[in-house]
Scaffold this active site. Structure first.
Site, PDB file in Angstrom:
ATOM      1  N   GLU A 143       0.834  -1.209   0.000  1.00  0.00           N
ATOM      2  CA  GLU A 143       0.000   0.000   0.000  1.00  0.00           C
ATOM      3  C   GLU A 143       0.868   1.259   0.000  1.00  0.00           C
ATOM      4  OE1 GLU A 143      -4.246  -1.481   1.815  1.00  0.00           O
ATOM      5  OE2 GLU A 143      -2.860  -0.515   3.219  1.00  0.00           O
ATOM      6  N   GLU A 146      -5.815  -7.158  -1.690  1.00  0.00           N
ATOM      7  CA  GLU A 146      -6.524  -7.307  -0.415  1.00  0.00           C
ATOM      8  C   GLU A 146      -8.001  -6.983  -0.602  1.00  0.00           C
ATOM      9  OE1 GLU A 146      -4.933  -4.957   2.749  1.00  0.00           O
ATOM     10  OE2 GLU A 146      -2.843  -5.413   2.239  1.00  0.00           O
TER      11      GLU A 146
END
Length: 507
Positions: free
Chosen positions: A190, A288
């Site tokens: 991320e 995710e």
């Protein structure tokens, strides 16, 4: 009895003639599940579509005493349960040094290199590839935090490039040597705001390139993935892909997180991926996602999605149930599969096994407090909560609200560790679910079980015949999730009047 014995002898001879099929070979057929969880099949454009799961916390949970069980309630290796349910890829996060100066773990699974080696080996033993997710930090790296490992804090950007390269290459070699089948590597987690303590995008790409080069030098056949988040910010996501191209970052997969409570619509997700696929020819992937199967809590620590938090919104399209959880996973897979030019590579479910270490459900007063205190002690000792108090040495925020699992209600296992029916989605998207009653052993669908079913089962197991989901389910006599020669043997034994559970009964 004599007739059945004669049939058994004939069938045994037939298997010797036909039986070039080897048990455990790639020709085994995955059987669909027949249950109340209904999932429409997806015609995957990419034959290697990833149906993955991140189970990074699992070793710490097992160390704390958690036992995982299959749907029958039998204790079983969780990696076998996942593989039998259709999961084909495992993702594991790797932190550089998630321990304080006294060697106390920061929690969140204490995901150091040794843990990754264990998870990678167990995944490979059950036929699943591994995605290694380097955070390039000592604890959580996310859009708000990209802190450098303690050992790299005082390094220049150039020195971090060297350290990151060596660390990535050496770690991958160790994970592979431990027995893992590494198929993909994430160079950062991320990385929306930066990576390894570098936040200036005039330099960020240099670290990406160092990580990529390490992966290429390790094995040129392993995919390199970059991972951002907030796909609802469409133009920003496009900017990231443009930035990578402009700075000649060598990578294969453009990945994002997708949580429906935060990240916009699935239509927008597909549009963002189409931009990357069409303009740069890159694979796209959801690294995710997750969804709650209930709004109840089971460990005494507040959840990301609960009655009071993240449970409403225009993109929360599914009920909070096992069916709803399966529906969300199927929908996200379908959105990725819809990416142009077969560039939708797959989906990873995040922490699908992060259950409680002690169930507080139904408890109150002193009993609740006792169970919670027991859980808290386990979170601290084994690092099986999202953070321990020891993490404060590295991340001050974590020390102020450390605790247990924030996603126990989003797992595919109950509080007692038993596999939920929603786990079937990983297989059902390939085989489709079955709603009609099925006579176990009636492989050819004529309403009875006889020697013809043995012959037909042999044809299915040897890839000579493609059955319907109902017939595939009827063929999985021993209910191990695959159709193989062992199932034909079970029918033969039943025909010879041996006691065989399930054969000749409705499923």
């Amino acid at each position: 009895m004599k007739l059945r014995n004669a049939i058994f002898s004939f069938a045994a001879a037939l298997l010797l003639v036909v039986g070039s099929y080897v048990p455990g070979s790639a020709a085994e057929k995955a059987a669909p599940y027949k249950d109340s969880i209904q999932t429409e099949k997806i015609q995957f454009n990419n034959p290697d579509f990833i149906r993955g799961m991140d189970v990074s916390s699992v070793v710490s949970l097992e160390n704390a005493g958690v036992t995982f069980r299959n749907e029958k309630g039998e204790g079983q290796d969780i990696f076998k349960i996942l593989a039998d349910s259709g999961v084909n890829y495992i993702r594991v996060r790797v932190w550089h040094n998630p321990y304080d100066s006294s060697s106390n773990g920061y929690g969140g699974g204490n995901n150091d290199l040794e843990t990754a080696k264990i998870i990678g080996r167990r995944a490979a033993e059950n036929g699943m590839k591994l995605l290694v997710d380097f955070h390039y930090s000592d604890f959580w790296a996310d859009p708000a935090k990209q802190k450098a490992p303690k050992a790299w804090e005082n390094l220049t950007v150039a020195q971090k490039q060297t350290a990151l390269y060596s660390y990535t290459l050496n770690s991958l070699r160790e994970i592979k040597s431990a027995g893992a089948d590494i198929g993909m590597v994430q160079i950062g987690n991320e990385t929306t705001s930066g990576i390894a303590g570098v936040y200036d995008f005039a330099d960020v790409h240099k670290l990406f390139s160092s990580g990529s080069k390490a992966v290429r030098d390790f094995d040129s056949g392993v995919l390199v993935a970059v991972h951002f988040t907030n796909p609802e910010k469409t133009e920003t996501m496009k900017w990231y892909s443009d930035y990578l191209d402009q700075n000649n970052v060598d990578y294969d997969v453009f990945a994002t997180s997708y949580y429906p409570c935060w990240h916009g619509s699935l239509e927008n997700l597909t549009d963002v991926f189409n931009y990357v696929a069409d303009k740069y020819g890159k694979y796209t992937m959801v690294a995710e996602t997750s969804y709650a199967n209930t709004l109840e809590d089971t460990d005494g620590h507040s959840n990301t999605v609960s009655y009071w938090n993240n449970n409403t919104g225009e993109n929360m399209l599914w009920e909070f149930s096992e069916q709803g959880q399966a529906d969300e996973v199927r929908a996200v897979m379908n959105a990725v599969n819809s990416v142009n030019n077969s560039k939708g590579l797959g989906v990873f479910y995040w922490e699908g096994a992060w259950i409680t270490v002690g169930d507080i459900t139904g408890k109150s007063g002193a009993a609740w407090t006792s169970q919670y205190n027991s859980n808290k002690a386990l979170w601290e000792q084994y690092g099986c909560g999202w953070a321990s108090s020891y993490s404060g040495e590295y991340d001050g925020d974590a020390a102020s609200y450390y605790g247990g699992s924030a996603v126990d209600n989003q797992a595919f296992f109950s509080a007692s560790g038993r596999a939920l029916r929603s786990l079937h989605v990983f297989r059902n998207v390939c085989a489709g679910s079955v709603s009609a009653d099925v006579l176990t052993g009636d492989v050819n669908g004529d309403g009875k079980v006889n020697i013809s079913d043995v012959t037909q089962l042999q044809r299915i197991a040897s890839d000579m015949f493609e059955p319907s989901p109902e017939r595939l389910l009827a063929s999985d006599v021993n209910r191990d999730g695959v159709v193989s020669i062992q199932d034909a043997t079970e029918i033969q034994r039943w025909l010879a009047e041996y006691e065989v559970e399930g054969v000749g009964k409705m499923y």
